[in-house]
Design a protein around this motif. Structure first.
Motif: not given
Ligand SMILES: CC(C)(COP(=O)(O)OP(=O)(O)OC[C@H]1O[C@@H](n2cnc3c(N)ncnc32)[C@H](O)[C@@H]1OP(=O)(O)O)[C@@H](O)C(=O)NCCC(=O)NCCS
Length: 172
Positions: A23-40
């Motif tokens: 659900x976090x990916x669905x909501x925010x992955x298009x708004x963040x870099x892959x590196x920042x998403x992975x980190x979070x």
């Protein structure tokens, strides 16, 4: 359609990791870099972190099932588990997520109502949450359910600073 809410326990760790990440990916992955998403995602939803949160007596995770399919979850915090001090007698909704495919069908309202009932049972007079300023859909959802913006704060997703609103609903 059968809807069910059940408490998530340590036995559900793997399911929780999956739904939290999805659900976090669905909501925010298009708004963040892959590196920042992975980190979070690695920090927030690793097994140790979620085990700690599931073991905290002041937090509860609840799963929402529709026809036996896990479609959403809720995390609420009381007292010292709250991520910020907002009110003297408040409860925090730290997570409220419905899988994209099941949104706009009333399930978010069911999760929110569950949180409100728990807050009332625990004699709280306010319920609050933090929401990213750019998450317009969630802000409008919460406004439509009686939440008002009371302040803001920043968090980091990876190396990027994000401003969040604090939204509060007074319980009657
Ligand atoms: C925000 C979220 C939990 C809402 O759940 P949902 O299942 O999509 O919403 P619902 O179908 O339950 O919404 C029901 C009600 O809210 C209202 N609503 C929902 N979205 C709205 C919007 N964008 N604007 C105005 N009203 C809205 C509907 O009109 C409906 O009102 P009703 O009382 O007349 O029935 C869900 O969209 C979600 O998980 N989003 C991604 C994750 C997220 O952003 N979480 C919040 C982080 S703070």
């Amino acid at each position: 359609m059968k809807t069910m809410i059940s408490k998530c326990t340590l036995d559900d760790l793997r399911l929780l990791q999956d739904i939290a990440t999805d659900t976090y990916n669905e909501t925010y992955s298009h708004l963040n870099t892959p590196e920042n998403m992975n980190d979070y995602l690695e920090n927030a939803f690793n097994a140790n972190q979620l085990t700690k949160e599931l073991s905290n007596e002041f937090s509860s995770f609840l799963f929402l099932y529709s026809n036996d399919i896990l479609i959403g979850y809720l995390k609420i915090n009381e007292g010292p588990a709250q991520t910020r001090e907002v009110g003297e007698n408040a409860m925090e909704i730290e997570r409220i997520y419905v899988k994209q495919k099941y949104q706009d069908k009333g399930f978010g309202k069911t999760l929110l109502q569950t949180a409100i009932e728990l807050a009332k049972e625990h004699n709280k007079n306010e319920i609050w949450l933090g929401v990213w300023r750019k998450n317009k859909n969630a802000i409008e959802f919460h406004k439509s359910k009686g939440f008002e913006i009371r302040g803001q704060y920043s968090i980091f997703i990876g190396d990027e600073e994000k401003e969040n609103y604090i939204m509060v609903k007074t319980l009657k």
